[in-house]
Write a protein that holds these residues in place. Structure first.
Motif, PDB file in Angstrom:
ATOM      1  N   SER A  77      19.806  59.967 146.350  1.00 24.78           N
ATOM      2  CA  SER A  77      18.656  59.602 147.193  1.00 24.78           C
ATOM      3  C   SER A  77      17.351  59.479 146.417  1.00 24.78           C
ATOM      4  O   SER A  77      16.387  58.932 146.941  1.00 24.78           O
ATOM      5  CB  SER A  77      18.504  60.604 148.347  1.00 24.78           C
ATOM      6  N   THR A  80      17.302  55.619 146.158  1.00 25.28           N
ATOM      7  CA  THR A  80      17.701  54.770 147.285  1.00 25.28           C
ATOM      8  C   THR A  80      16.831  54.966 148.518  1.00 25.28           C
ATOM      9  O   THR A  80      16.077  55.925 148.627  1.00 25.28           O
ATOM     10  CB  THR A  80      19.157  55.092 147.681  1.00 25.28           C
ATOM     11  N   GLY A  82      17.723  55.095 152.576  1.00 23.27           N
ATOM     12  CA  GLY A  82      18.748  55.087 153.603  1.00 23.27           C
ATOM     13  C   GLY A  82      20.161  55.373 153.126  1.00 23.27           C
ATOM     14  O   GLY A  82      21.112  55.120 153.858  1.00 23.27           O
ATOM     15  N   PHE A  83      20.318  55.874 151.916  1.00 24.67           N
ATOM     16  CA  PHE A  83      21.660  56.203 151.420  1.00 24.67           C
ATOM     17  C   PHE A  83      22.188  57.426 152.171  1.00 24.67           C
ATOM     18  O   PHE A  83      21.531  58.458 152.230  1.00 24.67           O
ATOM     19  CB  PHE A  83      21.620  56.512 149.918  1.00 24.67           C
ATOM     20  N   LYS A 139      27.916  51.724 148.069  1.00 23.23           N
ATOM     21  CA  LYS A 139      26.847  52.026 149.048  1.00 23.23           C
ATOM     22  C   LYS A 139      25.533  52.326 148.326  1.00 23.23           C
ATOM     23  O   LYS A 139      24.466  51.893 148.774  1.00 23.23           O
ATOM     24  CB  LYS A 139      27.233  53.234 149.906  1.00 23.23           C
ATOM     25  N   ALA A 143      21.838  50.271 148.499  1.00 27.49           N
ATOM     26  CA  ALA A 143      20.668  50.952 149.056  1.00 27.49           C
ATOM     27  C   ALA A 143      19.570  51.218 148.025  1.00 27.49           C
ATOM     28  O   ALA A 143      18.599  51.922 148.327  1.00 27.49           O
ATOM     29  CB  ALA A 143      21.116  52.278 149.694  1.00 27.49           C
ATOM     30  N   LYS A 145      16.312  51.285 145.786  1.00 31.38           N
ATOM     31  CA  LYS A 145      14.911  50.883 145.919  1.00 31.38           C
ATOM     32  C   LYS A 145      14.672  49.703 144.972  1.00 31.38           C
ATOM     33  O   LYS A 145      15.360  49.570 143.949  1.00 31.38           O
ATOM     34  CB  LYS A 145      13.984  52.040 145.530  1.00 31.38           C
TER      35      LYS A 145
END
Length: 188
Positions: A77, A80, A82-83, A139, A143, A145
């Motif tokens: 995270s 990312t 929304g991971f 995934k 996701a 950035k």
């Protein structure tokens, strides 16, 4: 502007972890298809592959499980938006796999696995790890950035098939017993 260490991790260290996990798995699978290691050099090579796979597996499990063990840990995270991970190291299969990894590979301990069935087997446990980590990698990449979109591995995802045998133990004898309506009649 992103943190310099995060740029280095996403550009170099994380792809390295993923690439080595995939490459050692493929090499272990290839070696497992050959006959059993005969000499000390072949055994040392196989053991080194198993340990390398396990080091990178544990690192990536921790990264994609998205929970910090220490404040300085880097997790998915951090890169990312929304991971949401499907990996939960407190639940099976990862709970027992982490125990196997920690007790067998990373620590000399009285709790070390001595029964083959309790040992980490890259062919079985490693196949499971890879089956669960590959979707997390996809995934994660989706996701990222915008400042981390340069993330790229040298290897592609592995479509994992059936497990293979690649543990450090030797199989001395195996007996297969069939049960059920299709089993041959047993003699008494």
């Amino acid at each position: 502007m992103p943190d310099k260490i995060l740029v280095e991790i996403i550009g170099e260290h994380l792809p390295y972890e993923i690439d080595v996990l995939r490459l050692t798995y493929k090499e272990l699978e290839r070696v497992a298809k050959k006959s059993a290691a005969k000499g000390q050099e072949e055994q040392a090579y196989r053991y080194a592959l198993i340990e390398a796979f396990c080091v990178h597996a544990r690192s990536l499990i921790d990264f994609f499980a998205d929970k910090r063990h220490k404040p300085s840990d880097v997790i998915a995270s951090d890169f990312t938006v929304g991971f949401v991970t499907a990996l939960d190291v407190a639940k099976e299969p990862f709970k027992s796999m982490r125990v196997k990894l920690n007790k067998q590979i990373f620590h000399l301990t009285k709790d070390r696995a001595i029964i083959d069935a309790k040992k980490f087997d890259v062919g079985i446990d490693g196949t499971t790890v890879l089956k669960l980590i590959e979707p997390e990698i996809a995934k994660f990449a989706a996701a990222l950035k915008s400042e981390f979109k340069s993330f790229k591995c040298a290897t592609g995802p592995i479509a994992v098939g059936l497990p293979f045998s690649a543990c450090t133990a030797k199989v001395e004898q195996m007996t297969i017993i069939e049960f059920g309506p299709t089993a041959p009649a047993r003699r008494t």
